[in-house]
Design an enzyme around this catalytic site. Structure first.
Site, PDB file in Angstrom:
ATOM      1  N   HIS A 117       0.873  -1.179   0.000  1.00  0.00           N
ATOM      2  CA  HIS A 117       0.000   0.000   0.000  1.00  0.00           C
ATOM      3  C   HIS A 117       0.913   1.233   0.000  1.00  0.00           C
ATOM      4  O   HIS A 117       2.040   1.170   0.526  1.00  0.00           O
ATOM      5  CB  HIS A 117      -0.846  -0.047   1.277  1.00  0.00           C
ATOM      6  CG  HIS A 117      -1.873   1.017   1.419  1.00  0.00           C
ATOM      7  ND1 HIS A 117      -1.573   2.275   1.895  1.00  0.00           N
ATOM      8  CD2 HIS A 117      -3.204   1.020   1.165  1.00  0.00           C
ATOM      9  CE1 HIS A 117      -2.687   2.992   1.932  1.00  0.00           C
ATOM     10  NE2 HIS A 117      -3.689   2.260   1.498  1.00  0.00           N
ATOM     11  N   ASP A 193       3.315  -4.287   7.919  1.00  0.00           N
ATOM     12  CA  ASP A 193       2.083  -3.522   7.762  1.00  0.00           C
ATOM     13  C   ASP A 193       0.928  -4.482   8.062  1.00  0.00           C
ATOM     14  O   ASP A 193       0.618  -5.369   7.271  1.00  0.00           O
ATOM     15  CB  ASP A 193       2.004  -2.982   6.326  1.00  0.00           C
ATOM     16  CG  ASP A 193       0.694  -2.235   6.074  1.00  0.00           C
ATOM     17  OD1 ASP A 193      -0.206  -2.294   6.934  1.00  0.00           O
ATOM     18  OD2 ASP A 193       0.576  -1.611   5.004  1.00  0.00           O
ATOM     19  N   GLN A 196      -4.289  -4.946   7.109  1.00  0.00           N
ATOM     20  CA  GLN A 196      -5.305  -5.889   6.620  1.00  0.00           C
ATOM     21  C   GLN A 196      -5.236  -7.247   7.311  1.00  0.00           C
ATOM     22  O   GLN A 196      -6.098  -8.097   7.066  1.00  0.00           O
ATOM     23  CB  GLN A 196      -5.160  -6.088   5.099  1.00  0.00           C
ATOM     24  CG  GLN A 196      -5.362  -4.847   4.269  1.00  0.00           C
ATOM     25  CD  GLN A 196      -6.796  -4.306   4.291  1.00  0.00           C
ATOM     26  OE1 GLN A 196      -7.727  -4.958   4.791  1.00  0.00           O
ATOM     27  NE2 GLN A 196      -6.987  -3.107   3.782  1.00  0.00           N
ATOM     28  N   LYS A 219     -10.356  -0.493  10.745  1.00  0.00           N
ATOM     29  CA  LYS A 219     -10.638  -1.642   9.884  1.00  0.00           C
ATOM     30  C   LYS A 219     -11.055  -2.852  10.710  1.00  0.00           C
ATOM     31  O   LYS A 219     -11.315  -3.920  10.175  1.00  0.00           O
ATOM     32  CB  LYS A 219      -9.400  -1.991   9.040  1.00  0.00           C
ATOM     33  CG  LYS A 219      -9.029  -0.912   8.021  1.00  0.00           C
ATOM     34  CD  LYS A 219      -7.901  -1.382   7.143  1.00  0.00           C
ATOM     35  CE  LYS A 219      -7.151  -0.263   6.464  1.00  0.00           C
ATOM     36  NZ  LYS A 219      -7.883   0.391   5.393  1.00  0.00           N
ATOM     37  N   CYS A 359      -4.828   2.625  -3.544  1.00  0.00           N
ATOM     38  CA  CYS A 359      -3.583   3.148  -2.949  1.00  0.00           C
ATOM     39  C   CYS A 359      -2.446   2.141  -3.089  1.00  0.00           C
ATOM     40  O   CYS A 359      -1.638   1.948  -2.161  1.00  0.00           O
ATOM     41  CB  CYS A 359      -3.785   3.527  -1.475  1.00  0.00           C
ATOM     42  SG  CYS A 359      -5.029   4.762  -1.228  1.00  0.00           S
TER      43      CYS A 359
HETATM   44  N1  C6P Z   1      -6.223   0.555   2.842  1.00  0.00           N
HETATM   45  C1  C6P Z   1      -8.102   0.196   1.376  1.00  0.00           C
HETATM   46  O1  C6P Z   1      -9.222   0.482   0.945  1.00  0.00           O
HETATM   47  P1  C6P Z   1      -4.839   3.823   7.141  1.00  0.00           P
HETATM   48  O2  C6P Z   1      -5.369   4.695   6.081  1.00  0.00           O
HETATM   49  O3  C6P Z   1      -3.594   4.380   7.788  1.00  0.00           O
HETATM   50  O4  C6P Z   1      -5.866   3.386   8.123  1.00  0.00           O
HETATM   51  O5  C6P Z   1      -4.410   2.459   6.431  1.00  0.00           O
HETATM   52  C2  C6P Z   1      -3.458   2.492   5.420  1.00  0.00           C
HETATM   53  C3  C6P Z   1      -3.222   1.120   4.870  1.00  0.00           C
HETATM   54  C4  C6P Z   1      -1.981   0.562   5.032  1.00  0.00           C
HETATM   55  N2  C6P Z   1      -1.727  -0.675   4.588  1.00  0.00           N
HETATM   56  C5  C6P Z   1      -2.652  -1.415   3.972  1.00  0.00           C
HETATM   57  C6  C6P Z   1      -2.307  -2.795   3.531  1.00  0.00           C
HETATM   58  C7  C6P Z   1      -3.927  -0.888   3.773  1.00  0.00           C
HETATM   59  O6  C6P Z   1      -4.851  -1.625   3.157  1.00  0.00           O
HETATM   60  C8  C6P Z   1      -4.224   0.415   4.211  1.00  0.00           C
HETATM   61  C9  C6P Z   1      -5.563   1.042   3.958  1.00  0.00           C
HETATM   62  C10 C6P Z   1      -7.570   0.989   2.542  1.00  0.00           C
HETATM   63  O7  C6P Z   1      -7.426  -0.710   0.910  1.00  0.00           O
HETATM   64  C11 C6P Z   1      -7.695   2.448   2.320  1.00  0.00           C
HETATM   65  S1  C6P Z   1      -6.675   3.018   1.011  1.00  0.00           S
END
Ligand code: C6P
Length: 404
Positions: A117, A193, A196, A219, A359
């Site tokens: 991401h 990371d 997910q 999430k 993203c």
């Molecule tokens: N992905 C998706 O729709 P934040 O925004 O900090 O809570 O999470 C960022 C992030 C980091 N790593 C991974 C693997 C992610 O999937 C995400 C967030 C969302 O896929 C929003 S772009």
């Protein structure tokens, strides 16, 4: 576990016109979480970690209890290894600014994967640019795995490896334990990371041997604006603060300051205690439901989706054939239709999916597309919803002027 009882806990799901399949972007919240946050503000609210009166002490206790809950949830050795952040993005940036900028030097290498991401790419681009380190990508093969050759990009020059546990586009789970072992053998630290993975599977930071592990509460049923960074204590102790200001200090003079012990050294300013309490309630909820149920439900719904896809010739799936490799994420395109159109047509039937680059633009370029549609399911979704989603999908091409 009765899915009807589970759904009854989620106020927003009571409007059955809607099908919410964008859980990888953010989940919904059960009333237990909403009430925990409301209760905090109704009964305990005061600025935590500052006041010496009952409410402030209560707010501090609630906040620190939430930290203990997160530590137990991830199987950290101690709650002092948990730094609250706004989200996974901020947690990874904390590592980049407070570890990366101080420990990487010209000629060092940072290894990440092509599945990342943007939140696990841009911080490392920044570190590479500022330190002269080189950023390298491991690419996956047709089985969605990293071959030994790709993994051998982790060398003696590597100082930091940053990899997602679960891909937000492909849904696959990466072999973090193996990657961490390889990295540690070369003397590199591992940043995982967990945005997910944390909502979908039991995570044990000690078992995977992550040096840093980042996730977002939103999430996994918690409010937006609260997340955490797990880090091995010694690393945190040796790192300078990310942000400076109130509450992260021990002593301040006109010209200098000494800092508070970890983790408070990394939590400058008024903390988000209300949402930390919500995160603790979310963890309780997830523990009550149990990851066995969560994984089984996601697998069932994904299997149903994938099997329906097999009968629709114009659907291209991006990801594994096996349902259990998806963590509830199904990414696809419909031939001849832009994913934004697919999402808009489904929206007209109150079906919420995500469309775009998710993203993860380097990953989409690697796959060879500019955008995809993505349905992402969580344990409160149902088979009937999958059936309605599939029926809706079958109508998309008709809406856009095709014969089928
Ligand atoms: N992905 C998706 O729709 P934040 O925004 O900090 O809570 O999470 C960022 C992030 C980091 N790593 C991974 C693997 C992610 O999937 C995400 C967030 C969302 O896929 C929003 S772009």
């Amino acid at each position: 576990m009765d899915i009807k009882d589970i759904r009854a806990d989620f106020p927003i799901l009571s409007d059955e016109r809607y099908i919410y399949f964008d859980n990888a972007a953010t989940s919904q919240r059960p009333r237990q979480v909403l009430e925990a946050v409301a209760d905090f503000y109704k009964t305990t609210n005061a600025n935590p970690l500052r006041g010496l009166y009952e409410w402030s002490v209560g707010a501090t206790e609630a906040y620190e209890k939430a930290r203990v809950k997160v530590a137990q949830f991830l199987n950290a050795e101690s709650e002092t290894e948990i730094v609250f952040t706004r989200n996974a993005t901020e947690a990874i940036n904390l590592v980049a600014y407070s570890y990366g900028l101080y420990n990487l030097h010209e000629g060092d290498e940072i290894v990440i994967s092509i599945m990342e991401h943007h939140s696990n790419i841009l911080p490392w681009q920044m570190v590479a640019e500022k330190t002269g380190a080189v950023l390298k990508y491991m690419e996956y093969d047709e089985k969605l795995e990293f071959s030994d050759e790709e993994l051998s990009k982790i060398t003696d020059k590597t100082k930091l490896v940053a990899v997602t546990y679960v891909s937000n586009v492909l849904g696959v789970t990466n072999p973090i334990r193996k990657i961490a072992k390889l990295a540690h053998e070369k003397g590199a630290v591992v940043v995982v990371d967990g945005a997910q993975s944390t909502p979908h599977k039991k995570v044990d930071v000690r078992d995977i041997d992550a040096d840093f592990y980042a996730f977002s509460g939103h999430k996994m049923l918690a409010p937006m604006g609260i997340g955490a960074l797990y880090a091995k204590k010694k690393l945190l102790e040796d790192m300078p603060p990310f942000l400076t200001g109130g509450e992260m200090i021990e002593l301040v003079t006109r010209d200098s300051a000494t800092y508070a012990e970890v983790p408070h050294k990394f939590e400058a300013g008024t903390v988000n205690a209300g949402d930390a309490v919500g995160l603790a309630a979310a963890i309780d909820y997830i523990n009550d439901v149990g990851f066995d149920f969560i994984e089984a439900q996601e697998k069932k719904l994904t299997a149903l989706t994938l099997s329906a896809f097999k009968d629709i010739p114009y659907v291209t799936l991006y990801g594994a054939e096996e349902a259990e490799r998806h963590s509830g994420i199904v990414t696809f395109n419909i031939e001849g239709c832009h994913p934004h159109d697919v999402s808009s047509v489904l929206d007209s039937e109150h079906i919420c999916i995500r469309a775009g680059h998710h993203c993860a633009q380097p990953l989409l370029k690697y796959i060879g597309v500019n955008a995809t549609a993505r349905a992402s399911m969580y344990f409160y979704n149902t088979e009937e919803e999958v059936e309605r989603f599939v029926e809706g999908l079958k109508r998309v091409r008709g809406w856009l002027g095709y014969d089928v």
